[in-house]
Write an enzyme that holds these catalytic residues in place. Sequence first.
Site, short mmCIF file in Angstrom:
data_model
loop_
_atom_site.label_atom_id
_atom_site.label_comp_id
_atom_site.label_asym_id
_atom_site.label_seq_id
_atom_site.Cartn_x
_atom_site.Cartn_y
_atom_site.Cartn_z
N SER A 45 -3.77 8.29 6.84
CA SER A 45 -3.17 7.43 5.81
C SER A 45 -1.95 8.07 5.18
O SER A 45 -1.95 9.25 4.83
CB SER A 45 -4.19 7.14 4.70
OG SER A 45 -5.02 6.08 5.06
N ASP A 58 0.87 -1.18 0.00
CA ASP A 58 0.00 0.00 0.00
C ASP A 58 0.91 1.23 0.00
O ASP A 58 1.16 1.84 1.03
CB ASP A 58 -0.90 -0.03 1.24
CG ASP A 58 -1.95 1.09 1.24
OD1 ASP A 58 -1.95 1.89 0.27
OD2 ASP A 58 -2.73 1.16 2.19
#
Length: 471
Positions: free
Chosen positions: A331, A249
């Site tokens: 994030s 990710d």
Amino acid sequence: MSHKRATKRKAFIAAGGVAALGAAALVLPNAMASQTDAKGAAPKTLAASDASDLASQLQGLLGEAFAGAYYDSGKQRLIINVIDGLQIEGDDNNVIIQAQEAGAEVREVENSWSELLKGAATLKKEATVPGTAWAIDPRTNRLQVTADSTVTGENWDTIESTVKSLGAGMATIKKSAGTFKPFLEGGDAIFGGGARCSAGFNVVNAEGAPAFLTAGHCGVAEAEWSEEENGAPIGTVDAATATFPGVGDFALVNYNDPATQAASTVDLGNGQTVDINAVGEAAVGLQVFRMGSTTGLADGQVTGLEATVNYPEGTVTGLIQTNVCAEPGDSGGSLFTEDGQAIGLTSGGSGDCTVGGETFFQPVTTALAATGATLGDGGAGAGEEAAGGAGDAAGAGEEADGGAAAGAGQEEGAAAAGAGAGEEEGAAAAGAGDEAGAGEEAAAGAGQEHEQGVGDQGVGEQGVDERGVHQ
């Protein structure tokens, strides 16, 4: 914006010795481990960063006998697991003797690292259910399987039966009160369309130009990112390397202005920064700090490695599991150690910074290897300290890529690309709108609260904020 940083008070960072491997020998500077002269005395104490380096070396040397490692922060001791029945007495097992002399405590366990990886592969094949995650926990020598609040009925039965099929002593299962989701939003906040994320660490791309790392689910959601909501873009995603879901990710964002001066630091808030001097490997038990634009600074420990997370958007593998809290908007934010090692990028998790929960991070080592980037400012003139750190980091990155990171990179599951991108636009990006609001609400109080918490943990007055990473 210029991204040229004003001089700030720096966190004191003790330059730790790095464990070097040569001719199948483990070498640690004497200064980094407490010495014991008495025969049979307790293992030496090690700094957390040195323990991670030593664990990486031992994984390569022990081969199939290696069964994981973790750091006991209370005793400042590295614990190395070896499979039960391995002869560890006498001169015939030089590696074990070297490990003990270098400061490791050796423990015999049932499950080898490769057996645990096979168990994880079975879970992926038989029990890939949205809302579940699993990681290797060397402390228990088992896979820790977690199911969030959405996993019920037949899905729960599937998870439970698959765990049982692995055999006794291979895995445990528990319920999480929250739901697993990518934390779209961010460290020093960056904005793209309706989404909000955080920059992770400043790097130099393969062409020698300035860039920064962030979460892959941010990179596949929006192509351009700004420093202010509805502001002019400061960076463009390298679409060829943006990964989510799949084996990681992570995304590389190239600064649009090649003259950008982006220091290799993490901003602690209140005009204070921590220099990021090297790339480090995660080890279970390692004390880590996370910075995000929503919740500011938070700290905790690594609790699992080679984690697989089944987000609604797809499966991501090769992550680091921690008990560090995070919320939407965090994030892409940086995960690092007190002595300035870059460890990870915030991916997602469950819970929040009120009730806690599990949070997962993309290892920086594998993100750098996949994108061809190196840590630092590339001589862009961000300051002598940052430039020096960048040089050190480049070497550290190369060293880390050769060790435990290799395995993590193979498993790093960040969701492939296109699959998550479409859904991310609708799911994560839509949520990002709400998250942006939540982030703005939480950010003000979070800064003070978390900076103070880190002071209690030993980073002192520094706090830790992502802003220094990309301003």
